[in-house]
Design a protein around this motif. Structure first.
Motif, mmCIF file in Angstrom:
data_model
loop_
_atom_site.group_PDB
_atom_site.id
_atom_site.type_symbol
_atom_site.label_atom_id
_atom_site.label_comp_id
_atom_site.label_asym_id
_atom_site.label_seq_id
_atom_site.Cartn_x
_atom_site.Cartn_y
_atom_site.Cartn_z
ATOM 1 N N PHE A 95 94.290 -41.141 85.511
ATOM 2 C CA PHE A 95 93.671 -39.856 85.775
ATOM 3 C C PHE A 95 92.677 -39.572 84.656
ATOM 4 O O PHE A 95 92.965 -39.860 83.493
ATOM 5 N N HIS A 96 91.545 -39.025 85.007
ATOM 6 C CA HIS A 96 90.545 -38.692 83.990
ATOM 7 C C HIS A 96 90.321 -37.193 83.982
ATOM 8 O O HIS A 96 89.965 -36.602 85.007
ATOM 9 N N ARG A 97 90.549 -36.577 82.843
ATOM 10 C CA ARG A 97 90.201 -35.172 82.673
ATOM 11 C C ARG A 97 88.789 -35.092 82.100
ATOM 12 O O ARG A 97 88.461 -35.824 81.169
#
Length: 232
Positions: free
Chosen positions: A3-5
């Motif tokens: 997941f990339h914030r």
């Protein structure tokens, strides 16, 4: 699963853009001591490790290094944005490649997997990682000296600090294996020369003094003052 914030792991701001400094920052994006190299090295090493705790540590640090790669990339982007008409920009690699980061070091050399140091043995890999962190820390230190922008320096100090943290983690992992100070690992027993120190850099004219220390003294080592005589 990843997941990339969209917010970076640490705030990235700059005061005054400097494309020439951005070219120096490429060293930590696509260079030998850069964040891409570290992230990939630790990630791949994790697949070699049977110890669940050390595997988890390597993957956590690898993901953090990807976050650091993002920070460096954002710094490079900020230092090159809206500067393409300046003479400073025209004198850099970005004049040809465009703004933002590229898989190059500060001299324009393309990133290569030859920068990665992994070998399938956890002790060997952890020691390689300590060396990698030392190289990255030194590069950040030089970048901090060269930077004239305070906000850029603050981001670089954070990155340097985390290199020190990772070094400590790798050292603790080695210590948990009983290998922090023990050079022996693997399955091949060393021969009888393992405890010998050869004095191979003596002053032939007798005007200098051979230095002694724990690296060539008892109880760990037997000092061979004249190796040529001992072998004859």
């Amino acid at each position: 699963m990843f997941f990339h914030r969209k917010e970076p792991i640490h705030a990235v701001k700059i005061g005054e853009p400097n494309p020439r400094f951005a070219q120096l920052l490429l060293e930590q994006f696509g260079g030998a001591t850069g964040e891409l190299s570290a992230a990939l090295q630790y990630w791949v090493q994790s697949f070699h490790v049977e110890n669940a705790g050390i595997k988890d540590m390597l993957q956590d640090i690898a993901i953090e290094e990807f976050g650091h790669l993002e920070m460096v990339g954002k710094l490079i982007e900020a230092h090159t944005k809206n500067t393409d008409q300046t003479e400073a920009y025209k004198s850099t690699l970005f004049a040809i490649r465009g703004i933002g980061p590229h898989f190059l070091d500060s001299q324009g050399n393309a990133w290569t997997a030859n920068y990665l140091n992994e070998g399938g043995d956890v002790v060997r890999d952890l020691r390689a990682n300590i060396a990698a962190e030392a190289g990255a820390r030194q590069t950040y230190e030089e970048l901090i000296k060269l930077s004239t922008d305070q906000e850029t320096k603050e981001a670089l100090v954070h990155l340097l600090t985390r290199e020190i943290s990772h070094t400590q983690m790798f050292m603790k992992a080695l210590d948990s294996l009983g290998k922090l100070t023990d050079p022996f690992f693997g399955n091949v027993k060393p021969d009888e020369t393992v405890a010998l120190y050869y004095n191979l850099s003596s002053y032939g004219n007798g005007n200098g003094k051979d230095e002694r220390g724990p690296w060539n003294s008892e109880p760990t080592f037997k000092y061979i003052a004249n190796p040529s005589e001992s072998s004859s």
